[in-house]
Design a protein around this motif. Structure first.
Motif, PDB file in Angstrom:
ATOM      1  N   ASP A  10       0.856  -1.185   0.000  1.00 55.21           N
ATOM      2  CA  ASP A  10       0.000   0.000   0.000  1.00 55.21           C
ATOM      3  C   ASP A  10       0.896   1.240   0.000  1.00 55.21           C
ATOM      4  OD1 ASP A  10      -2.248   1.592   0.092  1.00 55.21           O
ATOM      5  OD2 ASP A  10      -2.595   1.311   2.233  1.00 55.21           O
ATOM      6  N   GLY A  66      -4.948   1.848  -0.694  1.00 54.02           N
ATOM      7  CA  GLY A  66      -5.830   1.049   0.160  1.00 54.02           C
ATOM      8  C   GLY A  66      -7.217   1.683   0.295  1.00 54.02           C
ATOM      9  N   HIS A  72      -4.482  -2.230  -4.322  1.00 50.78           N
ATOM     10  CA  HIS A  72      -3.170  -2.515  -3.726  1.00 50.78           C
ATOM     11  C   HIS A  72      -2.274  -3.060  -4.824  1.00 50.78           C
ATOM     12  CE1 HIS A  72      -5.602  -6.220  -3.203  1.00 50.78           C
ATOM     13  NE2 HIS A  72      -4.504  -6.803  -3.663  1.00 50.78           N
TER      14      HIS A  72
END
Ligand SMILES: [Cu+2]
Length: 158
Positions: free
Chosen positions: A45, A98, A103
């Motif tokens: 992330d 995120g 991701h």
């Protein structure tokens, strides 16, 4: 401390004004969780701010055999991941992957990710005026939590 506050204010001002980013794109807080034994996938992330409208079109890393960008949706309580070809980066907007439902997925890790590691990854960004930019990012590996196992399991529900 006072000096520090002043510095922060200055940095924020620079961010709002925009034009000073290296290559027009700034990446912050790239991280992944340490992997559990036997786990060969990992999610990364990060937050990206692009001065101009752009798209994240992919990434490369020596850490895994393949590198995909995924979207994640909840369907009847099951988390599903799907590969996407691009992630939009609207001009001047902070995009946390995120929070935006995306991701980066490392599939087929060549070595376990260990807490404290700082690992290389290269983002490919296509800027609206058609120039493409490569951005070197260091991914910080944070200690494993119970979640990482869940994430791994969820990945099975493609
Ligand atoms: Cu995924």
């Amino acid at each position: 401390m006072k000096k520090m506050t002043k510095l922060c204010t200055l940095l924020i001002a620079v961010l709002l004004n925009g034009p000073v980013f290296a290559g027009g794109i700034q990446v912050e807080g790239a991280w992944a969780r340490a992997t559990a034994p036997g786990q060969d996938t990992a999610m990364v992330d990060m937050t990206i701010v692009s001065e101009k409208a752009a798209k994240l079109t992919g990434f490369a890393t020596p850490l895994s055999q393949s590198a995909e960008m995924h979207s994640m949706t909840h369907d009847k309580g099951v988390m599903k991941m799907r590969e996407v070809q691009a992630i939009e980066l609207p001009a001047g907007q902070r995009v946390n992957l995120g929070e935006a439902g995306f991701h980066l997925m490392l599939i087929g890790l060549r070595a376990p990710l260990k807490a404290g590691d700082s690992l290389p990854l290269t983002l490919n960004v296509q800027v609206a005026d058609s120039s493409s930019v490569k951005i070197e990012v260091k991914v910080e590996v944070k200690p494993m939590t119970d979640m990482s196992h869940d994430e791994h399991m969820h990945h099975m529900h493609h």
